[in-house]
Scaffold this active site. Structure first.
Site, PDB file in Angstrom:
ATOM      1  N   HIS A  90       0.723  -1.767   0.165  1.00  0.00           N
ATOM      2  CA  HIS A  90      -0.062   0.062   0.047  1.00  0.00           C
ATOM      3  C   HIS A  90       0.636   1.311   0.234  1.00  0.00           C
ATOM      4  O   HIS A  90       1.859   1.788   0.084  1.00  0.00           O
ATOM      5  CB  HIS A  90      -0.934  -0.204   1.020  1.00  0.00           C
ATOM      6  CG  HIS A  90       0.052   0.403   2.618  1.00  0.00           C
ATOM      7  ND1 HIS A  90       0.140  -1.124   3.228  1.00  0.00           N
ATOM      8  CD2 HIS A  90      -0.054   1.063   3.373  1.00  0.00           C
ATOM      9  CE1 HIS A  90       0.640  -0.587   4.113  1.00  0.00           C
ATOM     10  NE2 HIS A  90       0.823   0.728   4.714  1.00  0.00           N
ATOM     11  N   HIS A 145       3.652   7.352   3.570  1.00  0.00           N
ATOM     12  CA  HIS A 145       5.257   6.624   3.356  1.00  0.00           C
ATOM     13  C   HIS A 145       4.332   5.552   2.200  1.00  0.00           C
ATOM     14  O   HIS A 145       3.126   4.891   1.690  1.00  0.00           O
ATOM     15  CB  HIS A 145       4.981   5.655   4.925  1.00  0.00           C
ATOM     16  CG  HIS A 145       4.107   4.270   5.743  1.00  0.00           C
ATOM     17  ND1 HIS A 145       2.950   4.931   6.451  1.00  0.00           N
ATOM     18  CD2 HIS A 145       3.491   3.187   5.115  1.00  0.00           C
ATOM     19  CE1 HIS A 145       1.724   4.188   6.643  1.00  0.00           C
ATOM     20  NE2 HIS A 145       2.249   2.763   6.315  1.00  0.00           N
ATOM     21  N   GLU A 177       7.830   1.164   5.099  1.00  0.00           N
ATOM     22  CA  GLU A 177       7.946  -0.054   5.853  1.00  0.00           C
ATOM     23  C   GLU A 177       8.061  -1.235   4.581  1.00  0.00           C
ATOM     24  O   GLU A 177       7.475  -1.355   3.919  1.00  0.00           O
ATOM     25  CB  GLU A 177       5.880   0.496   6.207  1.00  0.00           C
ATOM     26  CG  GLU A 177       5.373  -0.940   7.083  1.00  0.00           C
ATOM     27  CD  GLU A 177       4.012  -0.776   6.904  1.00  0.00           C
ATOM     28  OE1 GLU A 177       3.099   0.063   6.001  1.00  0.00           O
ATOM     29  OE2 GLU A 177       3.759  -1.245   7.915  1.00  0.00           O
TER      30      GLU A 177
END
Lengths: 136, 136
Positions: free
Chosen positions: A7, A79, A130
């Site tokens: 994502h 992010h 991430e």
């Protein structure tokens, strides 16, 4: 090592307004809001055919995106999350290269219930990355 | 209306260093650099199974990412590109909602040779959004 783009997370100051904009103006499919007090965010997912966008609104005073929104009151790109199948190996490789892992350096359980780490953006060209562990 | 996530673009101050980091540390597959003088960038694609990441380095003094890098010298997340099948209709819907289209408001031929527009980030919660027209 690097798998799917899981994502992209966008921080927004007003989730209701962002949902309206994504649904009505961009014609996207948006999930119902999910409050994640343990992560300090309320989140919705914009479902795309090949991945998803997370729209994040701060929840509570200790929200990890409160400082971001204080600096960028209109919101912005927060992010990007990549999938890996072996998070300990990926983490070891990063540490060996000199990259810093946020927090105490060990995986935490992320918003999707899976182990995640965050790499210090200063060691990844200004982008907060991430890594989320997924099944091979 | 909103289709696939076409790419996420990350601006970097040193493309060679970013390529090394994505290849060696993150274990990603990265394309050879492509100089696009007419767009003021040198670009590589980080190939992921479901989409791609564009790493952008400024090319020439009039580069559209020079101002971004002056503000964020380490680099950072620059824009996100969604696919649409009818760009004129999408543009009309955006304008009707009050969103501003960058430039003169009409589609340009983007870095992939297809018509694109960019929406003013001030009208999309601080995120610079590109819409690229693709075949239905």
């Amino acid at each position: 090592m690097l798998g799917r783009l899981n994502h992209v997370a966008l921080a927004v100051p007003d989730l209701a307004a962002a949902i309206r904009s994504y649904e009505k103006t961009l014609g996207a499919t948006v999930s119902v809001p999910l409050m994640l007090p343990e992560h300090g965010v309320t989140v919705v997912f914009v479902e795309l055919p090949n991945t998803k966008i997370e729209l994040l609104e701060a929840l509570g005073p200790a929200s990890p995106i409160a400082a971001f929104l204080a600096k960028s009151p209109k919101g912005g790109m927060h992010h990007i999350c990549y999938e890996v199948t072996d998070l300990p190996a990926a983490t070891a490789r990063l540490v060996e290269s000199g990259a810093r892992i946020l927090g105490d350096g060990t995986p935490k359980i992320g918003a999707h219930g899976r182990p995640v780490i965050f790499i210090h953006p200063g060691d990844m060209f200004g982008t907060l990355i991430e890594l989320e562990e997924v099944s091979p």
